[in-house]
Design an enzyme around this catalytic site. Sequence first.
Site, PDB file in Angstrom:
ATOM      1  N   SER A  13       0.788  -1.228   0.000  1.00 56.31           N
ATOM      2  CA  SER A  13       0.000   0.000   0.000  1.00 56.31           C
ATOM      3  C   SER A  13       0.819   1.277   0.000  1.00 56.31           C
ATOM      4  O   SER A  13       0.349   2.308   0.443  1.00 56.31           O
ATOM      5  CB  SER A  13      -0.914   0.013   1.234  1.00 56.31           C
ATOM      6  N   CYS A  14       2.059   1.240  -0.450  1.00 55.53           N
ATOM      7  CA  CYS A  14       2.928   2.410  -0.336  1.00 55.53           C
ATOM      8  C   CYS A  14       2.599   3.483  -1.370  1.00 55.53           C
ATOM      9  O   CYS A  14       1.969   3.215  -2.388  1.00 55.53           O
ATOM     10  CB  CYS A  14       4.381   1.984  -0.483  1.00 55.53           C
TER      11      CYS A  14
END
Length: 496
Positions: A13-14
């Site tokens: 989820s970066c």
Amino acid sequence: MSKKGFDGLMRRSCTSVLVGRAATRDGSILIARNEDNTTPAAPKSLRMVPAGERDGVEGANGFAITLPEGGFRYSAMPDVTPEEGLFEEAGVNAAHVAMSATESALANDCVLAFDPYVENGLAEDAMLTVVLPYVKTAREGVKRLGEIVAAHGSAESNGVLFADHLEAWYMEIATGHHWVAQRIPDDCVAVVANQLSIQEVDFESDSFMYSEGIREFVEEHALNSALGGGGEHPFNFREIFGTSSDGDRRYNTPRVWDGLRLLAPEIAKEHTVVDSDLPFVFRPNRLLGVEDVAAVLSSHFDETEFDPIGTAGDEFSRKRYRAIALSRTQESHVLQIEGVFGLSAEQCAQAALKGELASPICWVALGTPCFSPYMPLFCDAHMWPACFDDAAPKPDLSHPYWVFRSLQAASDARFAVTQVRSGDYKSEQWQKALRHAQHVHREALAAPVEERAAVYEKGNSELASWVVADAQKHLATLLLDLSIASPLTFKMNPNL
């Protein structure tokens, strides 16, 4: 093995930001990323890793490699559960090369059919450890990582950020063996959110690097759908290797649009929130500072109908798209390297190793960055403050990670109560951090070269003492505010 099989090894989820040196106010190069996880709390430690500490690495998926002798000292942000993988994530080495790894992504079925992931190939958990200590320039970083992928294969699709005093690079590993890297133009910015993002590749330009045989691979399997005149077909890496799905348009694309909204609003207005053709690199509408990049990484669609803790829009719009800053963001970092003119990359590296250049700064916010302050830690210190190391795997308010992690838990559930207090705290911390960074920077450059590391260590220690104390005080104030605003409060009879 499919990407799904590596859920335990990667951060899904970066969000990443890269800024060239002509796009910043002071000529610095900035690479930055939020490290998100699938769990709200995956504690991080901050430490300086001595040169030559490891002679080999074994990844959690069976990847194994013998490391060269020596290497450079480097800063790192490892997980506190090494049995699940090191995940050192981001740092700067003694030659002033910065690396952040990784921005998780996905490749499409067509390319994976012919070059699938390698089950025991290189994955995120080992990537920084096997590359950063052994490179003197950003280009060398791309080259070494590409050589390891060629030899061992890749277990995942990942984006990797590199920088030195001259250049910022973004590298995308798409399949088991194929990748492309692009140098970010000096006057440009890139924002990336869990998608393969590099667009048209110029194979004749030294601003691109790529895996051996990638053009032949695409041609052999008829993977390029682009139309072009005269028999020429543009090689758009995003379109050939990436994905474009409903999930991308709900989870990924809106974050890139949000970065455009904050850094180049006139470009954002030309696109919808779910436009699949948002530019990879673009020129910002002003010269940027660290705080501008931090604002992007701290964004939760502030002041829009999509803000999940805001008041605009309705319940549907506020939950419609995934924001950049999340409750499960474990740390956020902005790696700042002073731009140098008149020297080659190799000369910059040699000057850095002699202590002749200003120290890079790792601006790091532990926990969710919209509630935690960014702390300027100088990377030319031979040690970082011990209080940031060895975080407990479970909540323990004696450790800074858990203090900062608690700020989000105490702030966002009742944001209407905490918003003003949290905003004032962040503003105060930014002012203190900027003053502190400038003071230490000037003091170090005024000192003899052989004494600078001690100046940086002293500055980092001073920072740790007040930034943690301020966070503890702020947390206590938030708890009092929330207690007073509790729905269980009832007006008391003054005679009781």
